[in-house]
Design a protein around this motif. Structure first.
Motif, PDB file in Angstrom:
ATOM      1  N   CYS A 126       0.816  -1.213   0.000  1.00 52.97           N
ATOM      2  CA  CYS A 126       0.000   0.000   0.000  1.00 52.97           C
ATOM      3  C   CYS A 126       0.853   1.269   0.000  1.00 52.97           C
ATOM      4  O   CYS A 126       1.756   1.430   0.830  1.00 52.97           O
ATOM      5  N   ASP A 127       0.513   2.183  -0.926  1.00 56.05           N
ATOM      6  CA  ASP A 127       1.187   3.469  -1.035  1.00 56.05           C
ATOM      7  C   ASP A 127       0.216   4.621  -0.764  1.00 56.05           C
ATOM      8  O   ASP A 127       0.515   5.770  -1.048  1.00 56.05           O
ATOM      9  N   PHE A 128      -0.974   4.308  -0.240  1.00 53.93           N
ATOM     10  CA  PHE A 128      -1.963   5.353   0.006  1.00 53.93           C
ATOM     11  C   PHE A 128      -1.619   6.133   1.271  1.00 53.93           C
ATOM     12  O   PHE A 128      -0.776   5.709   2.073  1.00 53.93           O
ATOM     13  N   ASN A 129      -2.289   7.241   1.453  1.00 52.61           N
ATOM     14  CA  ASN A 129      -2.050   8.112   2.604  1.00 52.61           C
ATOM     15  C   ASN A 129      -2.788   7.546   3.815  1.00 52.61           C
ATOM     16  O   ASN A 129      -3.856   8.011   4.193  1.00 52.61           O
ATOM     17  N   THR A 130      -2.192   6.525   4.429  1.00 57.82           N
ATOM     18  CA  THR A 130      -2.825   5.824   5.539  1.00 57.82           C
ATOM     19  C   THR A 130      -1.839   5.665   6.683  1.00 57.82           C
ATOM     20  O   THR A 130      -0.612   5.694   6.490  1.00 57.82           O
ATOM     21  N   TYR A 131      -2.395   5.450   7.872  1.00 59.95           N
ATOM     22  CA  TYR A 131      -1.577   5.392   9.081  1.00 59.95           C
ATOM     23  C   TYR A 131      -2.189   4.396  10.061  1.00 59.95           C
ATOM     24  O   TYR A 131      -3.406   4.287  10.177  1.00 59.95           O
ATOM     25  N   THR A 132      -1.320   3.698  10.785  1.00 59.04           N
ATOM     26  CA  THR A 132      -1.768   2.884  11.905  1.00 59.04           C
ATOM     27  C   THR A 132      -1.750   3.747  13.161  1.00 59.04           C
ATOM     28  O   THR A 132      -1.151   4.828  13.192  1.00 59.04           O
ATOM     29  N   ALA A 133      -2.409   3.251  14.219  1.00 57.89           N
ATOM     30  CA  ALA A 133      -2.452   4.008  15.474  1.00 57.89           C
ATOM     31  C   ALA A 133      -1.048   4.262  16.004  1.00 57.89           C
ATOM     32  O   ALA A 133      -0.750   5.346  16.531  1.00 57.89           O
TER      33      ALA A 133
END
Length: 401
Positions: A46-53
């Motif tokens: 995944c290269d999307f603008n996402t984040y884990t806690a």
């Protein structure tokens, strides 16, 4: 949303749009995209603008995110001219269903209050199979969601492991069934083909599984190795081979053959549906150059020839909104020729096709050669053949060269 935004010009801190875009957009259709950047874990591709806690710390607060999002909804209502009620809304990510149904419903309520909803509005949420069950799906349907896109990716455990997916095989089929029982009008299952070392028979198994599920919409995307991802690092270290383009083409053709035989026709390069009523209308709006406002960190928008994109990090995006300012990082105002070229790029992808009048005389003279090569079907509109869909970038290049 890829990791590197395009270059652009500075955008006003009040979020105002160029007067010519405001004038053109007045009275037109509008769609909304809502970006939810949270994920339980990060998939290796995944290269999307996402984040884990763990990556966000205190910025991972979902109540604070919803508050900031509602502030952006208010800003958009101030900036946009009077337009027709929202026709489509798409919650993407990330994993939108990391928010609970009540939070998602509050966002829908704000959009309805500010912009109004068309009578036949399509409201889609993406969902990872492990994040929803019957109770959540019933609550989402009651809140006004009409469509769900389930991230299946593969039916084969070994391939799911290679993609770092967390759900157990079969869970996505349960979610599709539960969504139908909850009253969702449209259910889609999403696949990825070309995972390193995936065999043709494993891919056949995944396609047959979505066919057996009886859904009326399927998306199937070729895996790409994006720089900076865990998958790219594994390929660079020699742990996995780079996906093979010929292998991906073979798998695409197999999927198209199987889905078509099952009654699902391709209406876009990577999307199949049982009928035009089952098309994703939100994505059609993108491909036909419609107007949409993208809410959330890193979200992209397009209003009547002005394209703009938000600050990417949730904390900086929310901080700008907390200060009463627009979270837009930059924008670009498209000239008439750029908009024409984008019509060629996008409308060739879809079943309605490209109006031949969009082409210049020189470009029109190249069409017979593309027809002779079996890449396009000519007429009042131009559409891609199956081979043309495989070589879409080359078709566009040859057409516009």
């Amino acid at each position: 949303m890829p990791s590197t935004p395009p270059d652009g010009e500075d955008a006003p801190r009040d979020g105002s749009l160029p007067p010519e875009s405001v004038a053109e957009a007045r009275g037109q259709h509008l769609s909304a995209y809502v970006h939810v950047p949270f994920c339980r874990t990060r998939c290796g591709y995944c290269d999307f603008n996402t984040y884990t806690a763990g990556e966000l710390g205190t910025a991972a607060s979902t109540p604070a995110y919803v508050d900031a999002l509602l502030a952006e909804v208010g800003l958009a209502a101030q900036v946009l001219p009077p337009m027709q009620p929202l026709r489509t809304i798409f919650f993407g990510g990330g994993t939108p269903t990391m928010l609970d149904p009540a939070q998602l419903a509050s966002i829908l309520d704000a959009l309805r209050e500010r912009f109004g909803f068309a009578d036949d509005i399509e409201v889609t949420t993406e969902a990872n199979p492990e994040t929803v069950g019957p109770a959540e799906l019933e609550a989402l349907r009651a809140a006004g969601f009409t469509r769900i896109s389930i991230g299946m990716q593969s039916a084969v455990p070994r391939v799911l492991d290679l993609l770092d997916r967390q759900h157990r095989p079969g869970r996505e089929l349960d979610v599709a069934r539960w969504a139908g029982e909850a009253g969702f009008e449209r259910v889609s299952l999403d696949l990825i083909h070309g995972t390193p070392t995936e065999t043709l028979e494993e891919w056949r198994t995944s396609v047959q599984t979505v066919i057996d599920a009886g859904v009326r919409h399927v998306s199937a995307y070729a895996l790409t190795v994006e720089p900076g991802t865990q998958l790219a690092r594994r390929v660079r270290r020699g742990e996995l081979p780079m996906p093979d383009e010929d292998d991906q083409a073979t798998k695409y053709e197999l999927a198209d053959e199987m889905l078509t035989a099952a009654g699902l026709e391709a209406y876009e390069i990577s999307n199949w549906a049982a009928s035009p009523d089952d098309w994703c209308r939100h994505n059609i709006a993108y491909w036909q150059g419609g107007n949409w406002w993208g809410f959330g960190p890193g979200a992209h928008s397009h209003i009547a020839g002005t394209r703009f994109w938000n600050l990417r990090h949730p904390a900086t995006w929310a901080g700008r909104l907390g200060a009463g300012e627009s979270p837009v990082q930059a924008r670009e105002v498209l000239d008439a020729e750029t908009r024409r070229i984008e019509r060629v790029l996008l409308e060739l992808r879809i079943a309605p096709g490209l109006d031949a009048d969009v082409l210049t005389e020189s470009e029109r003279s190249r069409v017979p050669d593309l027809v002779a090569r079996g890449l396009v079907v000519d007429g009042d509109t131009l559409t891609l053949t199956r081979r043309g869909r495989l070589l879409a970038d080359a078709v566009v290049r040859d057409l516009l060269d």
